[in-house]
Design a protein around this motif. Structure first.
Motif, mmCIF file in Angstrom:
data_model
loop_
_atom_site.group_PDB
_atom_site.id
_atom_site.type_symbol
_atom_site.label_atom_id
_atom_site.label_comp_id
_atom_site.label_asym_id
_atom_site.label_seq_id
_atom_site.Cartn_x
_atom_site.Cartn_y
_atom_site.Cartn_z
ATOM 1 N N SER A 141 -7.842 -28.534 22.819
ATOM 2 C CA SER A 141 -7.362 -27.155 22.945
ATOM 3 C C SER A 141 -5.860 -27.192 22.753
ATOM 4 O O SER A 141 -5.228 -28.244 22.896
ATOM 5 C CB SER A 141 -7.749 -26.547 24.294
ATOM 6 N N TYR A 142 -5.296 -26.063 22.421
ATOM 7 C CA TYR A 142 -3.883 -26.013 22.039
ATOM 8 C C TYR A 142 -3.154 -24.955 22.852
ATOM 9 O O TYR A 142 -3.627 -23.818 22.972
ATOM 10 C CB TYR A 142 -3.743 -25.694 20.540
ATOM 11 N N ASP A 143 -2.005 -25.332 23.394
ATOM 12 C CA ASP A 143 -1.108 -24.365 24.030
ATOM 13 C C ASP A 143 -0.164 -23.842 22.963
ATOM 14 O O ASP A 143 0.443 -24.626 22.222
ATOM 15 C CB ASP A 143 -0.298 -25.021 25.149
ATOM 16 N N LEU A 144 -0.034 -22.525 22.881
ATOM 17 C CA LEU A 144 0.871 -21.898 21.924
ATOM 18 C C LEU A 144 1.847 -21.003 22.667
ATOM 19 O O LEU A 144 1.420 -20.145 23.444
ATOM 20 C CB LEU A 144 0.111 -21.049 20.896
ATOM 21 N N ASN A 145 3.110 -21.239 22.443
ATOM 22 C CA ASN A 145 4.151 -20.352 22.959
ATOM 23 C C ASN A 145 4.603 -19.511 21.764
ATOM 24 O O ASN A 145 5.346 -19.972 20.908
ATOM 25 C CB ASN A 145 5.304 -21.153 23.560
ATOM 26 N N ILE A 146 4.151 -18.265 21.721
ATOM 27 C CA ILE A 146 4.414 -17.376 20.594
ATOM 28 C C ILE A 146 5.656 -16.547 20.921
ATOM 29 O O ILE A 146 5.690 -15.850 21.932
ATOM 30 C CB ILE A 146 3.206 -16.452 20.338
ATOM 31 N N VAL A 147 6.665 -16.640 20.064
ATOM 32 C CA VAL A 147 7.894 -15.865 20.254
ATOM 33 C C VAL A 147 7.894 -14.740 19.226
ATOM 34 O O VAL A 147 7.839 -14.986 18.022
ATOM 35 C CB VAL A 147 9.152 -16.742 20.104
ATOM 36 N N LEU A 148 7.942 -13.510 19.716
ATOM 37 C CA LEU A 148 7.950 -12.349 18.835
ATOM 38 C C LEU A 148 9.372 -12.038 18.389
ATOM 39 O O LEU A 148 10.333 -12.577 18.928
ATOM 40 C CB LEU A 148 7.346 -11.148 19.555
ATOM 41 N N GLU A 149 9.497 -11.141 17.416
ATOM 42 C CA GLU A 149 10.817 -10.794 16.887
ATOM 43 C C GLU A 149 11.706 -10.132 17.927
ATOM 44 O O GLU A 149 12.920 -10.211 17.847
ATOM 45 C CB GLU A 149 10.670 -9.884 15.662
ATOM 46 N N ASN A 150 11.114 -9.494 18.954
ATOM 47 C CA ASN A 150 11.912 -8.878 20.006
ATOM 48 C C ASN A 150 12.188 -9.867 21.149
ATOM 49 O O ASN A 150 12.557 -9.471 22.246
ATOM 50 C CB ASN A 150 11.223 -7.630 20.547
ATOM 51 N N SER A 151 12.010 -11.161 20.888
ATOM 52 C CA SER A 151 12.263 -12.275 21.820
ATOM 53 C C SER A 151 11.287 -12.328 22.980
ATOM 54 O O SER A 151 11.486 -13.095 23.906
ATOM 55 C CB SER A 151 13.692 -12.229 22.362
ATOM 56 N N GLN A 152 10.239 -11.544 22.956
ATOM 57 C CA GLN A 152 9.215 -11.643 23.983
ATOM 58 C C GLN A 152 8.359 -12.871 23.703
ATOM 59 O O GLN A 152 8.075 -13.191 22.548
ATOM 60 C CB GLN A 152 8.342 -10.396 23.990
ATOM 61 N N GLU A 153 7.948 -13.548 24.755
ATOM 62 C CA GLU A 153 7.108 -14.735 24.606
ATOM 63 C C GLU A 153 5.704 -14.441 25.122
ATOM 64 O O GLU A 153 5.529 -13.822 26.168
ATOM 65 C CB GLU A 153 7.706 -15.907 25.385
ATOM 66 N N ILE A 154 4.720 -14.900 24.366
ATOM 67 C CA ILE A 154 3.323 -14.807 24.777
ATOM 68 C C ILE A 154 2.804 -16.235 24.861
ATOM 69 O O ILE A 154 2.893 -16.993 23.899
ATOM 70 C CB ILE A 154 2.491 -13.992 23.768
ATOM 71 N N LYS A 155 2.261 -16.596 26.007
ATOM 72 C CA LYS A 155 1.771 -17.955 26.234
ATOM 73 C C LYS A 155 0.252 -17.929 26.262
ATOM 74 O O LYS A 155 -0.346 -17.276 27.108
ATOM 75 C CB LYS A 155 2.332 -18.492 27.540
ATOM 76 N N VAL A 156 -0.349 -18.630 25.294
ATOM 77 C CA VAL A 156 -1.804 -18.633 25.171
ATOM 78 C C VAL A 156 -2.310 -20.072 25.003
ATOM 79 O O VAL A 156 -1.561 -20.968 24.634
ATOM 80 C CB VAL A 156 -2.285 -17.776 23.974
ATOM 81 N N GLU A 157 -3.592 -20.224 25.291
ATOM 82 C CA GLU A 157 -4.290 -21.479 24.996
ATOM 83 C C GLU A 157 -5.449 -21.130 24.079
ATOM 84 O O GLU A 157 -6.176 -20.161 24.318
ATOM 85 C CB GLU A 157 -4.793 -22.132 26.275
#
Length: 198
Positions: A141-157
């Motif tokens: 499984s993979y942890d992804l730290n997604i950074v959006l253009e508005n600098s918000q971070e979404i942390k998903v697996e």
């Protein structure tokens, strides 16, 4: 009307009381001044109540708007306008914790300029549907730290099990799944990322 008649009678009685004209004028002046004071206080109060109500409505609107704004939401609200600027990927060792942090970049890969990966991830997130529970994770499984253009971070697996790709959003504590083409594309890209320990 009886109350008015009583007041008229009282005023007539007041006229009959023997007082000097100076005292009568002074009483009249005092009555008129007290009426002005009451009137000015009432006129101020007349503006205070609507002003207080307006301020209270503004505060309630501000808190509701802040609570329901996109900045406090995770993946589900960002499906409409999802613009990813970068992603950090790491193979997950635990189901309970998000293992990517800003201090340790060991065994972590940052993806910035891979348009096909970003498009696959954006499509997967927009196609994913919320589910109540998810099946157990396979070997990887993979942890992804997604950074959006508005600098918000979404942390998903993200993990694959059977025909579907599953996602757990740490900020919302929700599970999502997708069986679409973007899910299979994203999974094949994650499995084939070079320099990512499996």
């Amino acid at each position: 009307m009886s109350h008015l008649d009583e007041f008229d009678a009282l005023f007539k009685d007041l006229r009959n009381i023997e007082r000097s004209t100076f005292v009568k004028e002074q009483s009249l002046t005092n009555i008129l001044q007290s009426k002005r004071v009451k009137k000015s206080w009432y006129s101020k109060q007349r503006f205070i109540i609507p002003l207080t109500s307006l301020v209270a409505c503004f505060i309630v609107y501000f808190f509701l708007n802040t609570y329901f704004s996109h900045d406090n939401m995770g993946v589900s609200e960002e499906k409409v306008e999802l613009h990813i600027s970068s992603v950090m990927v790491k193979t997950s060792q635990s189901d309970l914790t998000f293992e990517i942090n800003s201090t340790t970049k060991l065994n972590t890969l940052e993806i910035n300029n891979d348009d096909s990966f970003m498009n696959s991830l954006e499509n997967f997130i927009s196609e994913a549907e919320q589910i109540t529970t998810a099946p157990n994770k396979n070997l990887y499984s993979y942890d992804l730290n997604i950074v959006l253009e508005n600098s918000q971070e979404i942390k998903v697996e993200i993990w694959e099990n059977g025909d579907a790709l599953y996602m757990y959003d740490f900020s919302e504590d929700r599970y999502y799944s997708s069986t679409g083409q973007s899910a299979s594309n994203l999974h094949s890209m994650l499995v084939n990322i070079p320099y990512l320990p499996q």
